[in-house]
Motif scaffolding. Structure first.
Motif: not given
Lengths: 301, 478
Positions: B82-89, B26-30, B101-107
């Motif tokens: 922001v969604l990456a940071a939320v997920l990380g937190w 999420w973060a790198l793409g963002g 995690p696989a689903l999260a990466m796919a999303s």
């Protein structure tokens, strides 16, 4: 968490209220809005834009013109006044009556005004004062109308006769109000600049009519053809040095013509019940001086 | 042999957390799309130095580039970071890290594909015509699919949290994520699928814009601050009551602020929006006070970590955006500032400065907290300096342009070109801000790409060490 359910209840209520009040209720109030009638002549308003203008609206949207131009005229008040439209037969008595209701005028200028109608006698008075003065002047044999002139910098710039209201956008989709006026407001550009050639030349090269403008040229909306090929009547009449060179002509593509048709269809001139505009026919003159709205000023897009 | 076990141990520490892949996806793409959006913003800004710049390419004309920069900057960059940071937190406090995690990466990948479609669509002319809602229809469906997958992993991680009680950060983040989706869905349905009539479109668009950026954006930004600030400073949030006041105030008041004072709509709508904006001072002040008291004497700790830097800049941007919004609705001042560059300045401060940098702070805090930022702190600091300088120069220059423009438009004696002339110097100065900001986003991409590369290399080494490790005698005998 203590009180967690209360926090989420507040959240739900707050957001539901906002959604109801700012989305649903405006739709209930405005969603069924229909055409209205102009005042005083009772014409149906607004009329749907012609087909070419509707196509032009798509070009306007696609090019992102709304990022630089707003389409909402703002108003800061109205000036109520009185104008004589017919002086009657007894000019001497009328001049005396005018000097009675408007003592600031010099006799010579009033004498000039009653022979150059319409004559704006009063401006920026209360409706009651205007009504009383109207009775006095009509007693002297003249025909006088109470004028209502919207005020504000937008009107003074000639961007519209009055402020924009909801019904102006009834048939538009999308409604492109814009949020930044990098360039002038275009809500009334059709009445300000009705000349098709002027608008086309402005799209080809804005520097021709507005030196110093930051508007980009939209040359890809035009076709550069060898002279004599196609219909020469369609070619733009460009000033010396502004065209592609000798032997070549610039012909607008259909997108450019559609865009110009859309711009020409943008008008904020109808007098409506909620935003009345009453100006003497032909524009009022105050003892020979032009008052009220200026005519189109093509040099100021 | 010893070398292999060392590598394996090192890689396990890299691989250990299952949330590395989802958060970095999420973060790198963002960050990548942020860099692209900032470049588009820079191109748009350069056009004020010469209107002919790239004007012959319809894909890069000012209107399209400006909209692409705004839309990709928000949906493609700020939101995923922001969604990456939320997920990380959430993953940090969950029993097994990020759920699915696989689903999260796919999303994340689906979401970034949506951004690609949105960018191409906008540049080829699929603009909506609205100032707030600007996504092409086909991109929205992709975003919706990506968000639905994200929501599954978000709720799964939420469910797996170790501490059952909820804190302010939880309320802010949950409400922010859900309200962002709801406001976008409302705009999509009422502006694209079943469009409402006439000027109601502008009302819906204004409501969406205020709710997506000012309500959901602020909830997410403050949620990340309240979540990560204790981690960075080592001090708990000062007051839950102030947080509740902020939370309730944002939802009850700020959600009504979408209509500008002179909009051509029934008069009650701008009146309500103005009253709501003035009342919005309550949650904004509460948030400011909570921050001030929470940081207290631990301000120096914010300077030690890249995350702290970004938290501080994000908070300054939050204050600037709140003041900017208030000024836009104050009677008298509104006539000057409305429909000028003031609004883009405020949006930059709010969306990119506050919400976006809160997300960056969250990502860095997550990386730093897990010890994964080693070697990249210097780049993070430089990114912080560039972001701060770019934000300050850009926002202040645009705000000054807005004031100059607003005053000039009020003087009918000035021609349109003369009005433009009064703002040009400021607009051209804002290009410097755009350039610095873009350089900052480049460093952000480099930084995250470096961390991601190290993680990939670590994974590969770990796998290689496993497959090349000598077979134990016992296993061979079996």
């Amino acid at each position: 968490m203590k009180g967690g359910s209360w926090v989420f209840a507040i959240a739900l209520l707050g957001l539901a209220a906002s959604w109801y009040g700012s989305v649903l209720y405006p739709q209930v109030q405005l969603g069924r809005q229909t055409e209205t009638r102009t005042v005083p002549d009772g014409q149906l308003y607004p009329v749907a834009r012609p087909g070419l203008a509707v196509q032009g609206r798509e070009v306007y949207r696609s090019e992102g013109c709304y990022t630089c131009h707003s389409q909402q005229v703002r108003q800061e008040g109205v000036a109520v006044g009185l104008a004589i439209t017919d002086a009657g037969t007894n000019l001497t008595e009328l001049v005396e009556a005018i000097l009675a209701v408007a003592p600031r005028w010099e006799r010579a200028r009033v004498a000039h005004g009653v022979t150059n109608l319409p004559f704006q006698v009063l401006d920026g008075v209360s409706p009651a004062e205007a009504g009383a003065a109207q009775k006095q002047l009509e007693a002297a044999g003249a025909t006088a109308v109470i004028t209502v002139r919207p005020l504000g910098p937008d009107m003074e710039r000639g961007w519209g006769l009055r402020r924009s209201v909801a019904v102006d956008y009834l048939w538009d989709r999308p409604v492109m109000l814009g949020s930044v006026r990098v360039g002038p407001d275009l809500a009334g550009v059709g009445s300000r600049i009705p000349d098709e050639q002027w608008l086309l030349v402005h799209l080809w090269d804005p520097q021709i009519h507005s030196p110093g403008s930051m508007m980009p040229p939209y040359r890809y909306l035009f076709e550069v053809r060898p002279q004599g090929e196609g219909e020469a009547a369609d070619a733009l009449a460009l000033p010396e040095g502004a065209g592609p060179g000798p032997g070549w002509v610039v012909v607008p593509r259909p997108e450019a013509r559609a865009l110009v048709a859309y711009l020409q269809s943008l008008q904020v001139t109808a007098s409506l019940f909620e935003v009345p505009v009453v100006l003497p026919p032909g524009g009022g003159t105050a003892a020979g001086e032009t008052q009220g709205q200026e005519a189109a000023q093509p040099s100021q897009p | 042999m010893e070398n292999v076990s060392q590598k394996t141990a090192a890689c396990r520490s890299v691989e250990g957390a299952p949330d590395m892949g989802p958060v970095l996806t999420w973060a790198l793409g963002g960050a990548f799309w942020w860099c692209a959006a900032a470049l588009l913003g820079l191109i748009a800004s350069i056009k004020f130095h010469g209107p002919g710049f790239l004007a012959d390419v319809s894909w890069l004309t000012y209107g399209r580039v400006r909209v692409a920069a705004t839309q990709v900057g928000f949906w493609g960059a700020v939101v995923p970071v922001v969604l990456a940071a939320v997920l990380g937190w959430l993953g940090r406090w969950a029993r097994g890290g990020v759920a699915f995690p696989a689903l999260a990466m796919a999303s994340g990948k689906v979401w970034h594909f949506g951004t690609l479609l949105a960018l191409i669509g906008i540049l080829r002319g699929d603009l909506t015509g609205y100032d707030g809602w600007g996504l092409p229809r086909y991109a929205v469906w992709i975003y919706a699919a990506g968000f639905a997958l994200y929501l599954l992993t978000f709720l799964g991680t939420w469910h797996g949290r170790q501490e059952r009680s909820l804190g302010p950060a939880h309320w802010f983040l949950l409400t922010g994520v859900l309200w962002l989706a709801w406001s976008a869905a409302t705009a999509f349905v009422l502006l694209e699928v079943h469009p409402v009539r006439g000027v109601t479109q502008a009302v819906v668009d204004g409501w969406f814009h205020a709710n997506a950026t000012l309500v959901a954006g602020t909830l997410l930004g403050l949620g990340l601050m309240y979540g990560w600030l204790p981690v960075v400073t080592g001090r708990p949030l000062y007051s839950r009551h102030l947080a509740i006041l902020t939370y309730a105030g944002l939802l009850v008041f700020v959600s009504w602020t979408g209509v500008l004072p002179s909009s051509p709509v029934p008069a009650w709508l701008p009146a309500v929006a103005t009253v709501a904006t003035v009342m919005g001072v309550v949650p904004w002040l509460a948030a400011w006070l909570n921050w001030r008291k929470s940081v207290g004497e631990a301000g120096h700790r914010l300077s030690e970590e890249p995350a702290g830097w970004f938290l501080r800049v994000a908070h300054a941007a939050f204050v600037a955006a709140a003041v900017g919004k208030l000024a836009l609705h104050l009677p008298g001042l509104d006539r000057v500032l409305e429909l000028t560059w003031w609004e883009p300045a405020r949006q930059w401060a709010q969306v990119q400065g506050f919400v976006g940098l809160a997300g960056v702070a969250g990502v860095y805090a997550w990386l730093g907290g897990e010890g994964r930022l080693t070697g990249w702190r210097g780049l993070g600091r430089w990114q912080g300096r560039l972001a701060m300088a770019g934000l300050a120069v850009g926002v202040l220059a645009l705000a000054a342009a807005g004031v100059a423009q607003g005053l000039a438009w009020r003087d009918p004696a000035l021609s349109n070109v003369a009005v433009l002339g009064r703002t040009l110097m400021w607009l051209r100065l804002s290009t410097v801000g755009d350039l610095l900001w873009w350089l900052g986003t480049v460093l952000f991409v480099v930084n995250l790409a470096g961390v991601t590369l190290r993680w990939w290399v670590g994974c590969w080494r770990s796998w290689w060490a496993q497959v090349t490790a000598p077979v134990k005698l016992q296993e061979a005998a079996e």
